[in-house]
Design a protein around this motif. Structure first.
Motif, PDB file in Angstrom:
ATOM      1  N   VAL A  60      16.135 -33.682   9.646  1.00 29.31           N
ATOM      2  CA  VAL A  60      15.383 -34.930   9.528  1.00 29.31           C
ATOM      3  C   VAL A  60      16.390 -36.074   9.556  1.00 29.31           C
ATOM      4  N   GLN A  61      16.157 -37.040  10.415  1.00 28.32           N
ATOM      5  CA  GLN A  61      17.078 -38.166  10.544  1.00 28.32           C
ATOM      6  C   GLN A  61      16.683 -39.306   9.598  1.00 28.32           C
ATOM      7  N   SER A  62      17.554 -40.328   9.531  1.00 22.25           N
ATOM      8  CA  SER A  62      17.308 -41.487   8.668  1.00 22.25           C
ATOM      9  C   SER A  62      15.958 -42.116   8.975  1.00 22.25           C
ATOM     10  N   GLY A  63      15.174 -42.356   7.922  1.00 18.00           N
ATOM     11  CA  GLY A  63      13.900 -43.044   8.069  1.00 18.00           C
ATOM     12  C   GLY A  63      12.737 -42.189   8.527  1.00 18.00           C
ATOM     13  N   GLU A  64      12.978 -40.893   8.836  1.00 15.57           N
ATOM     14  CA  GLU A  64      11.905 -40.049   9.359  1.00 15.57           C
ATOM     15  C   GLU A  64      11.132 -39.377   8.213  1.00 15.57           C
ATOM     16  N   TYR A  65      10.478 -40.179   7.389  1.00 15.48           N
ATOM     17  CA  TYR A  65       9.853 -39.643   6.179  1.00 15.48           C
ATOM     18  C   TYR A  65       8.588 -38.838   6.487  1.00 15.48           C
ATOM     19  N   ARG A  66       7.854 -39.185   7.519  1.00 14.41           N
ATOM     20  CA  ARG A  66       6.681 -38.382   7.877  1.00 14.41           C
ATOM     21  C   ARG A  66       7.112 -36.997   8.346  1.00 14.41           C
ATOM     22  N   LYS A  67       8.174 -36.952   9.135  1.00 14.80           N
ATOM     23  CA  LYS A  67       8.704 -35.663   9.572  1.00 14.80           C
ATOM     24  C   LYS A  67       9.198 -34.868   8.375  1.00 14.80           C
ATOM     25  N   ALA A  68       9.827 -35.560   7.424  1.00 15.01           N
ATOM     26  CA  ALA A  68      10.328 -34.878   6.229  1.00 15.01           C
ATOM     27  C   ALA A  68       9.196 -34.227   5.451  1.00 15.01           C
ATOM     28  N   LEU A  69       8.094 -34.936   5.287  1.00 12.17           N
ATOM     29  CA  LEU A  69       6.992 -34.391   4.496  1.00 12.17           C
ATOM     30  C   LEU A  69       6.314 -33.214   5.183  1.00 12.17           C
ATOM     31  N   ARG A  70       6.481 -33.105   6.505  1.00 10.10           N
ATOM     32  CA  ARG A  70       5.954 -31.927   7.196  1.00 10.10           C
ATOM     33  C   ARG A  70       6.725 -30.655   6.805  1.00 10.10           C
ATOM     34  N   ASN A  71       7.884 -30.846   6.184  1.00  7.42           N
ATOM     35  CA  ASN A  71       8.683 -29.716   5.721  1.00  7.42           C
ATOM     36  C   ASN A  71       8.358 -29.316   4.278  1.00  7.42           C
ATOM     37  N   LEU A  72       7.321 -29.937   3.693  1.00  3.94           N
ATOM     38  CA  LEU A  72       7.023 -29.665   2.285  1.00  3.94           C
ATOM     39  C   LEU A  72       6.629 -28.208   2.062  1.00  3.94           C
ATOM     40  N   ARG A  73       5.850 -27.631   2.958  1.00  2.00           N
ATOM     41  CA  ARG A  73       5.450 -26.235   2.773  1.00  2.00           C
ATOM     42  C   ARG A  73       6.680 -25.321   2.773  1.00  2.00           C
ATOM     43  N   PHE A  74       7.603 -25.573   3.700  1.00  2.00           N
ATOM     44  CA  PHE A  74       8.861 -24.815   3.744  1.00  2.00           C
ATOM     45  C   PHE A  74       9.607 -24.959   2.415  1.00  2.00           C
ATOM     46  N   ALA A  75       9.655 -26.187   1.881  1.00  2.36           N
ATOM     47  CA  ALA A  75      10.384 -26.441   0.642  1.00  2.36           C
ATOM     48  C   ALA A  75       9.747 -25.714  -0.540  1.00  2.36           C
ATOM     49  N   VAL A  76       8.432 -25.779  -0.654  1.00  2.64           N
ATOM     50  CA  VAL A  76       7.758 -25.124  -1.782  1.00  2.64           C
ATOM     51  C   VAL A  76       7.988 -23.617  -1.744  1.00  2.64           C
ATOM     52  N   ARG A  77       7.862 -23.019  -0.558  1.00  2.00           N
ATOM     53  CA  ARG A  77       8.094 -21.571  -0.450  1.00  2.00           C
ATOM     54  C   ARG A  77       9.517 -21.211  -0.872  1.00  2.00           C
ATOM     55  N   LEU A  78      10.474 -22.006  -0.439  1.00  2.00           N
ATOM     56  CA  LEU A  78      11.873 -21.740  -0.781  1.00  2.00           C
ATOM     57  C   LEU A  78      12.106 -21.866  -2.281  1.00  2.00           C
ATOM     58  N   HIS A  79      11.559 -22.913  -2.901  1.00  2.00           N
ATOM     59  CA  HIS A  79      11.746 -23.122  -4.339  1.00  2.00           C
ATOM     60  C   HIS A  79      11.088 -22.005  -5.142  1.00  2.00           C
ATOM     61  N   ARG A  80       9.938 -21.548  -4.675  1.00  2.00           N
ATOM     62  CA  ARG A  80       9.274 -20.440  -5.384  1.00  2.00           C
ATOM     63  C   ARG A  80      10.101 -19.162  -5.305  1.00  2.00           C
TER      64      ARG A  80
END
Length: 323
Positions: A60-80
């Motif tokens: 994710v590049q600078s300022g790409e917050y919508r793209k970043a939030l599309r990675n939330l599912r990946f993040a939650v799975r990893l944290h779990r």
């Protein structure tokens, strides 16, 4: 490398935020076996994390917050799966899904704002301030609560002047990992560095007006080596490039990017470079057309030594919770 149970999860974007996170980890004295990095795979991180436990995350590049939030599912799975006991981040957009995942799973967060943000928090920092169980560290004293001052990455460097030893035979130019092109910097260097001087380039996504094909990327080791052996280092105003130069023993000549020219999302580099110039840690050239050989000679006369950074008591992961 295998991940330890209940690791400290370390997340940031590449470039300056990653360089800062490395120094934060050092200051917090987090042992290697307790660390798990979550960063994009890049020539910089691939090189530096060869012996570390790491999960490569989508870029994710600078300022790409919508793209970043599309990675939330990946993040939650990893944290779990990892069940980290603490998440430590220096930003930027890349880190936002992992901050949100930590909040959803009730994991404490230590958010260290970028040294590039001297006066107020970034968008990621403002998001972090809304999350529960989050401790917020400002790069400068005097920020309003809940921000507190606990780490000063630049305070580890001391500068010594030796004008009798100033020579400009080898120059290293580093324009960082930003996806915004910075041709004005290439053109300024070409118009300033005399013929016969050996120049090593790292231009990232930039092409100068002459259209020449220059080296885009260097590994972390290659960058450090090139800076260490150069007489002068010229960088953009990125915190990571400046920190790498200082760690290599060089006070860099710094050309800050400006939003008006499409070189960044805002002018935070201008403010940071001004503050570092006041501390004697950079030779600042706020207007690129003013770059001169005298700036190079000034930087060549300066050397840098480093003392260990100390985190304020209570910040280390082995100490009481950040909640």
């Amino acid at each position: 490398m295998a991940t330890a149970p209940d690791p400290v999860l370390l997340t940031s974007s590449v470039g300056g935020h990653f360089n800062e996170l490395e120094l934060v980890v050092e200051a917090l004295e987090i042992p290697r076996h307790e660390r798990h990095w979550v960063v994009p795979r890049h020539i910089q991180t691939d090189d530096r994390l060869a012996r570390e436990s790491v999960t490569w995350s989508p870029l994710v590049q600078s300022g790409e917050y919508r793209k970043a939030l599309r990675n939330l599912r990946f993040a939650v799975r990893l944290h779990r799966r990892l069940r980290p006991r603490l998440v430590v981040s220096t930003g930027a957009a890349q880190a936002t899904p992992h901050l949100v995942a930590a909040a959803l799973l009730r994991t404490p967060i230590l958010y260290v704002e970028s040294v590039a943000r001297l006066d107020s928090p970034s968008v990621t920092g403002r998001l972090a301030a809304l999350l529960p169980r989050t401790r917020l560290l400002a790069p400068q004293p005097g920020w309003p609560e809940p921000w507190e001052h606990g780490l000063d990455t630049f305070s580890t460097f001391e500068v010594v002047s030796d004008p009798d030893d100033a020579q400009v035979r080898r120059v290293m130019v580093a324009l960082g990992s930003e996806h915004f092109p910075f041709p004005r910097a290439v053109d300024a260097v070409l118009g300033t560095v005399p013929a016969g001087v050996d120049v090593t380039w790292q231009v990232g996504d930039t092409v100068g007006s002459d259209g020449a094909d220059r080296n885009r990327w260097l590994t972390g080791r290659e960058m450090s080596s090139a800076m260490s052996t150069a007489d002068v280092v010229i960088t953009h105003g990125g915190a990571g490039s400046i920190l790498t130069a200082l760690t290599a023993g060089k006070v860099p000549v710094v050309l800050p990017r400006r939003a008006a020219h499409g070189e960044h999302v805002d002018d935070h580099q201008v403010r940071m470079v001004q503050g570092l110039a006041e501390r004697g840690l950079v030779v600042a050239v706020p207007q690129l057309e003013d770059l001169s050989f005298e700036h190079l000679l000034e930087a060549a006369a300066l050397t840098v030594s480093r003392r260990g950074q100390q985190a304020r008591p209570g910040l280390r992961p082995a100490m009481p919770d950040v909640a």
